[in-house]
Design an enzyme around this catalytic site. Structure first.
Site, PDB file in Angstrom:
ATOM      1  N   ASN A  34      65.195  49.148  19.011  1.00  0.00           N
ATOM      2  CA  ASN A  34      64.778  50.541  19.172  1.00  0.00           C
ATOM      3  C   ASN A  34      65.973  51.461  18.891  1.00  0.00           C
ATOM      4  O   ASN A  34      67.081  50.986  18.673  1.00  0.00           O
ATOM      5  CB  ASN A  34      64.192  50.773  20.573  1.00  0.00           C
ATOM      6  CG  ASN A  34      65.192  50.490  21.664  1.00  0.00           C
ATOM      7  OD1 ASN A  34      66.168  51.217  21.839  1.00  0.00           O
ATOM      8  ND2 ASN A  34      64.978  49.406  22.413  1.00  0.00           N
ATOM      9  N   HIS A  35      65.723  52.754  18.901  1.00  0.00           N
ATOM     10  CA  HIS A  35      66.738  53.723  18.482  1.00  0.00           C
ATOM     11  C   HIS A  35      67.614  54.253  19.614  1.00  0.00           C
ATOM     12  O   HIS A  35      68.304  55.247  19.420  1.00  0.00           O
ATOM     13  CB  HIS A  35      66.062  54.921  17.800  1.00  0.00           C
ATOM     14  CG  HIS A  35      65.574  54.616  16.418  1.00  0.00           C
ATOM     15  ND1 HIS A  35      66.414  54.263  15.395  1.00  0.00           N
ATOM     16  CD2 HIS A  35      64.323  54.600  15.897  1.00  0.00           C
ATOM     17  CE1 HIS A  35      65.718  54.053  14.296  1.00  0.00           C
ATOM     18  NE2 HIS A  35      64.431  54.249  14.578  1.00  0.00           N
TER      19      HIS A  35
END
Ligand code: CTP
Ligand code: CA
Length: 226
Positions: A34-35
Site C-alpha cells: 500500500n502507499h
C-alpha cells in the site's frame, strides 16, 4: 510546536508505535502493498521522544531517517509486524497502531520467481485474511495499558469511526477523511480523535506533528498517572 513539547509530560512512559505499510510476499521479488509513507507514525515517535517518553518504532517498509533517541525495529509483512508488536506490548504503557496493515495476504507464497508462459493465462491470486493486530492488542492489554488505532474513512467518518473503535476495543481512535485532496505521503493531516468514553477532539488541518501532539494530550487525559 506548542508549549507541551517543552514539558516532559510523557517521562517514564514506554510507548510503542507502528508505522508504514506492510508488504505481503507473492514470490521472492513481488508483494502486495500500500502507499503508506509512515510519516504520521514517525511524527508520533519524534513528538513522544521530545516529551520524554521511551519510544520504540516498529517500521514497516519506510524510507525515512531514524528519529534521534528512538529504537527502530524493521518489519516487512503483517505477520512480522504482529509478532513485533505482541513482543513489544509486554513492556509498553501505550501501543499505537499507525501502520497500514494489509487486510489480506496471498494464500500461497512461492519460493521461486513466478514465470510467464506464452499462451498461458496467469493464475488468479487467492487471498486469505490477516489477523487484526489492533483488535488483538486491545483484547490482550494489561490493566493501565492504552491502545490507540488509526482509521481512514471515505464516508460517514464519525459514525464509521465510532463503530470501528467499538469493534476494535481500543481506547482511542484517530479518524481522518480521505478521498478529497488529502492523500498518502503528504506532510499535513486533519482528523478527529475519538475516545472510548465518548469524547471527540477535532484537530484542524496542520502538520502531522501537531496531530501527534494532540494525540499524546488525549493519551495523558485518559491515563493521567502511571
Ligand atoms: N489494523 C490492524 N490489523 C489489521 C488491519 C488493521 O491492526 N489486520 C489496524 C490499523 O493499523 C489501524 C486500524 O486497525 O490502526 C484501522 O484500520 P482500518 O483498515 O481502518 O480498519 P479495518 O478493520 O481493516 O477495516 P476496513 O475494512 O475499513 O479496512
Ligand atoms: Ca483495513
Amino acid at each position: 510546536r506548542g508549549a507541551a513539547a517543552e514539558t516532559a509530560d510523557l517521562a517514564g512512559r514506554r510507548v510503542v508505535i507502528s508505522a508504514g505499510g506492510t508488504r505481503e510476499p507473492l514470490d521472492p521479488v513481488r508483494y502486495l502493498g500500500n502507499h503508506s509513507s509512515g510519516k504520521q507514525g514517525y511524527a508520533l515517535a519524534r513528538t513522544a521522544q521530545a516529551r520524554g517518553a521511551e519510544v520504540t518504532l516498529v517500521a514497516a517498509n519506510t524510507a525515512l531517517p531514524d528519529p534521534a533517541g528512538v529504537r527502530v525495529e524493521r518489519v516487512g509483512s503483517a505477520e512480522e509486524l504482529r509478532a513485533a508488536m505482541r513482543r513489544e506490548a509486554a513492556g509498553a504503557d501505550v501501543l499505537v497502531m499507525a501502520a497500514a496493515v494489509a487486510d489480506f495476504r496471498p494464500a500461497h507464497t512461492v519460493g521461486q520467481k513466478i514465470k510467464k508462459r506464452d499462451g498461458v493465462e496467469p493464475d488468479p491470486i487467492a487471498l486469505v485474511r490477516n489477523a487484526d493486530i489492533l483488535a488483538e492488542l486491545s483484547a490482550e492489554r494489561r490493566p493501565g495499558q492504552l491502545v490507540v488505532g488509526f482509521a481512514a474513512e471515505t464516508e460517514n467518518v464519525l459514525a464509521g469511526g465510532r463503530a470501528k473503535l467499538a469493534r476494535k476495543g481500543c481506547d482511542l481512535l484517530v479518524v481522518n477523511e480521505v478521498g478529497g485532496g488529502l492523500a498518502f505521503g503528504t506532510d499535513e493531516n486533519e482528523a478527529v480523535i475519538l475516545d472510548a468514553d465518548g469524547g471527540e477532539t477535532p484537530v484542524p488541518l496542520g502538520p502531522k506533528e501537531a496531530l501527534a501532539d494532540r494525540l499524546w494530550d488525549a493519551v495523558l487525559r485518559r491515563s493521567p498517572t502511571r
